[in-house]
Scaffold this motif. Structure first.
Motif, PDB file in Angstrom:
ATOM      1  N   MET A  46       0.830  -1.195   0.000  1.00  0.00           N
ATOM      2  CA  MET A  46       0.000   0.000   0.000  1.00  0.00           C
ATOM      3  C   MET A  46       0.873   1.258   0.000  1.00  0.00           C
ATOM      4  SD  MET A  46      -3.211   0.975   2.460  1.00  0.00           S
ATOM      5  CE  MET A  46      -2.251   1.029   3.963  1.00  0.00           C
ATOM      6  N   LEU A  47       1.949   1.240   0.778  1.00  0.00           N
ATOM      7  CA  LEU A  47       2.855   2.379   0.817  1.00  0.00           C
ATOM      8  C   LEU A  47       3.549   2.575  -0.527  1.00  0.00           C
ATOM      9  CD1 LEU A  47       4.072   4.574   2.622  1.00  0.00           C
ATOM     10  CD2 LEU A  47       5.845   2.948   3.268  1.00  0.00           C
ATOM     11  N   LYS A  48       3.983   1.482  -1.140  1.00  0.00           N
ATOM     12  CA  LYS A  48       4.630   1.565  -2.448  1.00  0.00           C
ATOM     13  C   LYS A  48       3.669   2.115  -3.499  1.00  0.00           C
ATOM     14  CE  LYS A  48       7.199  -1.102  -5.908  1.00  0.00           C
ATOM     15  NZ  LYS A  48       6.890  -0.133  -6.917  1.00  0.00           N
ATOM     16  N   ALA A  49       2.418   1.666  -3.467  1.00  0.00           N
ATOM     17  CA  ALA A  49       1.426   2.157  -4.423  1.00  0.00           C
ATOM     18  C   ALA A  49       1.202   3.660  -4.251  1.00  0.00           C
ATOM     19  CB  ALA A  49       0.120   1.403  -4.256  1.00  0.00           C
ATOM     20  N   SER A  50       1.188   4.125  -3.006  1.00  0.00           N
ATOM     21  CA  SER A  50       1.009   5.557  -2.742  1.00  0.00           C
ATOM     22  C   SER A  50       2.201   6.362  -3.248  1.00  0.00           C
ATOM     23  CB  SER A  50       0.828   5.805  -1.248  1.00  0.00           C
ATOM     24  OG  SER A  50      -0.322   5.162  -0.783  1.00  0.00           O
ATOM     25  N   ILE A  51       3.386   5.855  -3.002  1.00  0.00           N
ATOM     26  CA  ILE A  51       4.589   6.549  -3.471  1.00  0.00           C
ATOM     27  C   ILE A  51       4.633   6.562  -4.990  1.00  0.00           C
ATOM     28  CG2 ILE A  51       7.112   6.426  -3.557  1.00  0.00           C
ATOM     29  CD1 ILE A  51       6.980   5.399  -0.645  1.00  0.00           C
ATOM     30  N   ASP A  52       4.246   5.442  -5.616  1.00  0.00           N
ATOM     31  CA  ASP A  52       4.202   5.390  -7.075  1.00  0.00           C
ATOM     32  C   ASP A  52       3.192   6.381  -7.642  1.00  0.00           C
ATOM     33  OD1 ASP A  52       6.178   3.467  -7.121  1.00  0.00           O
ATOM     34  OD2 ASP A  52       4.781   1.783  -7.379  1.00  0.00           O
TER      35      ASP A  52
END
Length: 113
Positions: A46-52
């Protein structure tokens, strides 16, 4: 300034609602308990998706600026400015989330055992 904060809060609430909706089907157990609570939510993904998403917003705004500077007749100044503001707000929101995560981590680490 207050309008930007309200818009940011609205966006954050919408993201929270979407994240909760995405997690809810996984989190249902037979008796309403959360099965395998540690694995129910993939926080890293979820954090990676937000950063992306923030990165994508910034890259899109950068591309619009470049096209505007090159004289692309389809790029209007207003659209470019809005894209830049969206990228700025999303980056600031991500920074605030990072700050809250660091604060929470430090608070947990300082708890007495």
């Amino acid at each position: 300034m207050d309008t930007r904060i309200n818009e940011l809060m609205t966006q954050m609430q919408a993201l929270t609602a979407r994240a909760g909706a995405a997690v809810a089907p996984q989190a249902q157990g037979l008796n309403g308990e959360v099965p395998g609570a540690a694995g129910a939510v993939d926080f890293g993904a979820m954090l990676k998706a937000s950063i992306d998403a923030v990165n994508s917003t910034q890259m899109g705004a950068g591309n619009m600026v470049e096209r505007f500077e090159m004289g692309d007749p389809q790029m209007e100044l207003g659209e470019v400015m809005v894209a830049l503001q969206k990228a700025d707000i999303s980056f600031k929101a991500m920074t605030e989330v990072r700050n809250k995560l660091v604060d929470a981590y430090q608070e947990i680490m300082n708890m007495p055992l």
